[in-house]
Scaffold this motif. Structure first.
Motif, short mmCIF file in Angstrom:
data_model
loop_
_atom_site.label_atom_id
_atom_site.label_comp_id
_atom_site.label_asym_id
_atom_site.label_seq_id
_atom_site.Cartn_x
_atom_site.Cartn_y
_atom_site.Cartn_z
N UNK A 313 0.83 -1.21 0.00
CA UNK A 313 0.00 0.00 0.00
C UNK A 313 0.87 1.26 0.00
N UNK A 314 1.91 1.23 0.83
CA UNK A 314 2.81 2.39 0.90
C UNK A 314 3.48 2.60 -0.46
N UNK A 315 3.92 1.49 -1.07
CA UNK A 315 4.56 1.55 -2.39
C UNK A 315 3.59 2.14 -3.41
N UNK A 316 2.37 1.65 -3.44
CA UNK A 316 1.38 2.13 -4.43
C UNK A 316 1.16 3.62 -4.29
N UNK A 317 1.02 4.06 -3.04
CA UNK A 317 0.70 5.48 -2.84
C UNK A 317 1.89 6.37 -3.22
N UNK A 318 3.08 5.97 -2.81
CA UNK A 318 4.28 6.77 -3.13
C UNK A 318 4.52 6.77 -4.63
N UNK A 319 4.37 5.62 -5.26
CA UNK A 319 4.55 5.50 -6.72
C UNK A 319 3.55 6.38 -7.46
N UNK A 320 2.29 6.35 -7.01
CA UNK A 320 1.24 7.12 -7.69
C UNK A 320 1.46 8.63 -7.55
N UNK A 321 2.12 9.03 -6.46
CA UNK A 321 2.31 10.47 -6.20
C UNK A 321 3.50 11.04 -6.99
N UNK A 322 4.31 10.16 -7.59
CA UNK A 322 5.51 10.64 -8.28
C UNK A 322 5.20 11.17 -9.68
#
Ligand SMILES: [Zn+2]
Length: 322
Positions: A313-322
């Motif tokens: 979940x953390x990965x998805x959110x950080x990736x999506x914000x880039x």
């Protein structure tokens, strides 16, 4: 369930597994355990070792405020447990159940809504929670989802404004909206006189945090919700999570630090161009695994560990914000 948020295969599998576990659970084995927090405030928890998603205690914890005005409940458990929950309530009060407040949309907290509404309870929750139920009711597999019953939809809804205040049983009950954290429609429920806050699932001490991206949760919101809890609670305030043991404010700091620490490490790996599989293989929760009770247990039948779910979940959110 339709969603504006990205859902990875891993998360989708985890979500499917949670659904499956709710259906295959042996509800007959679950007992309801009653604890008293204040002269007129109780919690009801399911027994351990039955719910694959929450091995420590089946379903979500319920709050029960009793008094001459009637009963106010926080959360409604799985629908299959309603009779047992009502029996537990009747052991402490014969008064009518007048209000039900939902901390968030998950079925272990809301699937019993319709049953309690039919008994006369008025349901309060965030607008986002009601929107989620309406969306489920319109989805192709609505019939299989207990949250699709319109009888269980909240009647009174509110957004991110000031708290809704209920004056009841000599208590002042504040329904405090939380920015998108565990889900997009979280509420904390504060009992001012009892000095108790029911904080739902944005904090948990059984397993790693669950940021439900599919239901509008967010990493930043979870950190903000923890900061908000630190401001609202005094050192002696009883904080009641939806799962796991009851805590005081001092438990929030290491939990927040853990989330921020994992997020910082994932952010570094994402910046290096690592894939989700590489990030999971890096075992970024390792420094915390010994402290997080149940953190390496499966997040549900056939699902990965709650550590892997959290990191995904953390990965998805950080990736999506880039
Ligand atoms: Zn939840």
């Amino acid at each position: 369930m339709t969603s504006a948020w990205p859902v990875t295969a891993t998360l989708a599998v985890a979500l499917l597994a949670r659904t499956a576990s709710a259906q295959t659970m042996d509800f007959d084995k679950i007992q309801i355990i009653t604890d008293q927090l204040a002269p007129n405030l109780y919690t009801l928890s399911g027994s351990s070792g039955v719910d694959p998603s929450h091995d420590d205690a089946a379903g979500g914890r319920i709050g029960v405020l009793i008094g001459a005005d009637g009963i106010l409940m926080v959360d409604a458990q799985y629908a299959q447990l309603t009779d047992k929950v009502v029996a537990a309530i009747r052991r402490i009060s014969a008064a009518p159940i007048r209000f039900l407040v939902n901390t968030h949309i998950h079925r272990d907290h809301t699937a019993g809504n319709a049953n309690f509404a039919r008994m006369g309870a008025m349901i309060f929750a965030r607008e986002e929670l009601r929107d989620g139920m309406v969306r489920i009711a319109k989805s192709p597999n609505a019939a299989a989802n207990p949250l699709s019953d319109p009888a269980g939809f909240p009647v009174v809804t509110y957004g991110m404004g000031p708290p809704v205040i209920i004056h009841f049983d000599g208590e002042t009950v504040d329904l405090i909206p939380v920015r998108a954290a565990h889900t997009g429609g979280d509420t904390m429920i504060r009992f001012e006189n009892a000095n108790v806050i029911m904080i739902g699932d944005f904090y948990r001490n059984y397993g790693y945090p669950f940021i439900d991206l599919n239901n509008g949760g967010s990493l930043d919101g979870m950190l903000q919700a923890l900061d908000q809890t630190m401001k609202l609670a005094g050192p002696d305030t009883t904080l009641v999570p939806g799962h796991g043991s009851i805590i005081k404010r001092d438990a929030i700091v290491p939990y927040r630090d853990m989330i921020a620490g994992v997020a910082a490490r994932v952010r570094e790996l994402v910046a290096q161009g690592k894939s989700l599989q590489e990030v999971l293989a890096a075992k970024v929760t390792a420094p915390y695994d010994a402290q997080v009770h149940g953190g390496l247990d499966p997040a549900g039948v056939g699902a990965g560990t709650s550590a892997d779910r959290f990191v995904t979940e953390v990965y998805e959110e950080i990736k999506a914000a880039r």
